[in-house]
Design a protein around this motif. Structure first.
Motif, short mmCIF file in Angstrom:
data_model
loop_
_atom_site.label_atom_id
_atom_site.label_comp_id
_atom_site.label_asym_id
_atom_site.label_seq_id
_atom_site.Cartn_x
_atom_site.Cartn_y
_atom_site.Cartn_z
N PHE A 45 -3.61 6.30 9.84
CA PHE A 45 -3.94 5.61 8.72
C PHE A 45 -4.35 4.23 9.27
O PHE A 45 -3.85 3.58 10.32
CB PHE A 45 -2.57 5.51 7.80
N SER A 53 -5.60 9.01 4.99
CA SER A 53 -5.50 9.20 6.37
C SER A 53 -7.01 9.31 7.08
O SER A 53 -7.90 9.77 6.33
CB SER A 53 -4.84 10.11 6.82
N GLN A 65 -5.29 3.91 1.87
CA GLN A 65 -4.42 4.90 1.15
C GLN A 65 -4.53 6.34 1.81
O GLN A 65 -3.59 7.07 1.47
CB GLN A 65 -4.83 4.95 -0.36
N HIS A 97 0.55 4.98 1.27
CA HIS A 97 -0.23 5.84 2.05
C HIS A 97 0.10 7.24 1.68
O HIS A 97 1.14 7.75 1.97
CB HIS A 97 0.04 5.58 3.57
N THR A 140 0.82 -1.25 -0.01
CA THR A 140 0.10 0.10 0.10
C THR A 140 0.90 1.43 -0.18
O THR A 140 1.99 1.47 0.46
CB THR A 140 -1.07 0.15 1.14
#
Length: 475
Positions: free
Chosen positions: A339, A346, A344, A308, A306
């Protein structure tokens, strides 16, 4: 003739009533008065409810309205800041939590002072004096009574915090501790972490060095082509595995059992720190200089799990919740974000008018609070759930919060509720920088699409965002 008609009419009506009485079913409601009588005036009046959906045609509409009201109330009562721990005379550069006591936190500053805080009381319990330059890292041993710290003064110091009879540290007045042991080197240290089971600890500097508390020289040293190592972290699930971030834009993994490095990942931009997921032994998250965080599986480093996004400046620190489902990050853009481990974007963003660049963040041991150390010499305590009600809750209040949470989860797909849940106010500099980054990203994407459209088929290859920042993997 009239009498005959009257007699037939009366006889027909009587026979019809008799047939109807044979078909009729009479339901009698029988309830015990004791069950529906309040024993005290403060008791809740018991009400019988028939949950047949045919009797409540507007039930879904009512629930949807309740979910909308719950979303609005959730944002109205969002007061995340609990308090600030004041007293440092310089920038807060490092923090560590005590694994044995929820209310104890250690913070180090650029003037060399380390403070032991009682978070529930919001007061200083002790000062650990000895470092002459900025403290770069703090770690607490698994027993909770020993801590190690490193600094730019080329020393690692071992501290022993004496326990009082009531389970605290020291007396009611703030005390001063001197280091038990001092480990010296020819270079400054950039980071430190303690082994989760033994007396070993690792330091980051020109190389990754593993030390024993009972020896004055490092037990082992690892070097793999980087000028300097910025941070080092042990894996809480597999404690003999550790990872490090270097100035050559690399993430290196080591195993103490083999005394050799495992593998190395080189990215386009530098990683400042990494943190392991406490519930998933193979996964870790790295805080990068390109404003993003990347979660990897150590078994497959050629693509990130992922990416972020949401920060608008370099991410300086990251720490996982004890549950492993969320992590907190602190950035140079003066904000703290929370997160989901696979999200992806917050979930929450915290900031303050006086809060400056955030250098250190930590989750509390119970996962209910977040601590941040920033450039304005303060350690701030935030709620991990901004609208969480503090204090002891009545059973009715717990039921109400659980019901509202279930409603929000059930109707999260409705646009009005989703908009309220996701919208967050941010400072104007962050808002403008986010819009600028969005414009730049969209422009680069359009340029890439036009280049592919005006090139020969197959000459331009698209790479996903999870793979675009990776240069190579070395084993």
């Amino acid at each position: 003739f009239r009498r005959r008609l009257q007699h037939r009419f009366v006889f027909g009506v009587a026979s019809a009533c008799a047939r109807a009485s044979r078909r009729m079913k009479v339901k009698v409601v029988s309830r015990d008065e004791v069950e529906y009588t309040r024993e005290r005036r403060s008791d809740v009046q018991k009400v019988h409810r028939n949950l047949d959906p045919k009797l409540h045609p507007m039930d879904k509409a009512k629930e949807c309205k309740r979910a909308l009201n719950a979303a609005k109330m959730d944002r109205m009562f969002a007061k995340p800041l609990v308090g600030a721990l004041q007293g440092h005379a310089d920038v807060v550069t490092a923090m560590a939590k005590n694994p044995k006591r929820l209310g104890q936190v250690l913070s180090g500053s650029a003037d060399g002072e380390i403070r032991l805080w009682d978070v529930p009381q919001q007061k200083r319990m002790a000062s650990l004096l000895g470092h002459e330059k900025a403290v770069q890292g703090i770690a607490v041993a698994p027993d909770g009574s020993t801590a190690v710290s490193c600094s730019d003064d080329c020393t690692v110091r071992l501290w022993h915090m004496q326990e009082s009879a009531f389970g605290g540290v020291g007396s009611q007045a703030a005390t001063t501790y001197e280091p038990v042991s001092v480990y010296t080197a020819k270079h400054g240290f950039k980071g430190i972490d303690h082994h989760y089971r033994t007396s070993l600890f690792a330091t980051a500097g020109p190389a990754v060095q593993v030390w024993d508390q009972n020896r004055s020289e490092p037990v082992n040293s690892y070097e793999w082509g980087s000028d300097s190592v910025l941070s080092v972290r042990f894996n809480p699930v597999e404690p003999d595995v550790l990872g490090s971030c270097g100035t050559d834009r690399s993430i290196a993994l080591y195993d103490l059992r083999t005394s050799t490095p495992i593998r190395k990942l080189i990215m386009q931009t530098r990683n400042n720190v990494l943190c392991w997921n406490p519930m998933e032994a193979f996964n870790f998250t790295a805080a990068n200089e390109d404003c993003n965080l990347y979660t990897y599986d150590m078994r497959k480093l050629d693509i990130a799990l992922t990416v972020h996004q949401d920060h608008v400046s370099a991410v300086l620190d990251v720490d996982y919740s004890p549950t492993g489902r969320e992590f907190v990050s602190g950035s140079y853009d003066r904000s703290v974000r929370i997160f989901s481990y696979n999200g992806q974007r917050s979930r929450e963003v915290y900031f303050g008018k006086r809060m400056q660049r955030v250098f250190a963040v930590r989750y509390s041991g119970d996962g209910c609070y977040v601590l941040s150390g920033s450039d304005d010499m303060n350690v701030r305590v935030w709620k991990s759930n901004a609208s969480q009600q503090l204090g002891t809750l009545l059973p009715r209040e717990k039921h109400k919060h659980a019901y509202q949470k279930a409603l929000l989860k059930r109707y999260a797909h409705i646009p009005e509720i989703r908009k309220i849940e996701k919208h967050r106010h941010v400072p104007k500099p962050i808002y403008k920088a986010a819009n600028l980054r969005k414009t730049m990203t969209e422009s680069a994407k359009r340029k890439e699409q036009r280049r592919a459209a005006h090139s020969a088929p197959g000459t331009v290859s698209f790479q996903p965002a999870r793979k675009k920042k990776i240069i190579k993997e070395v084993e």
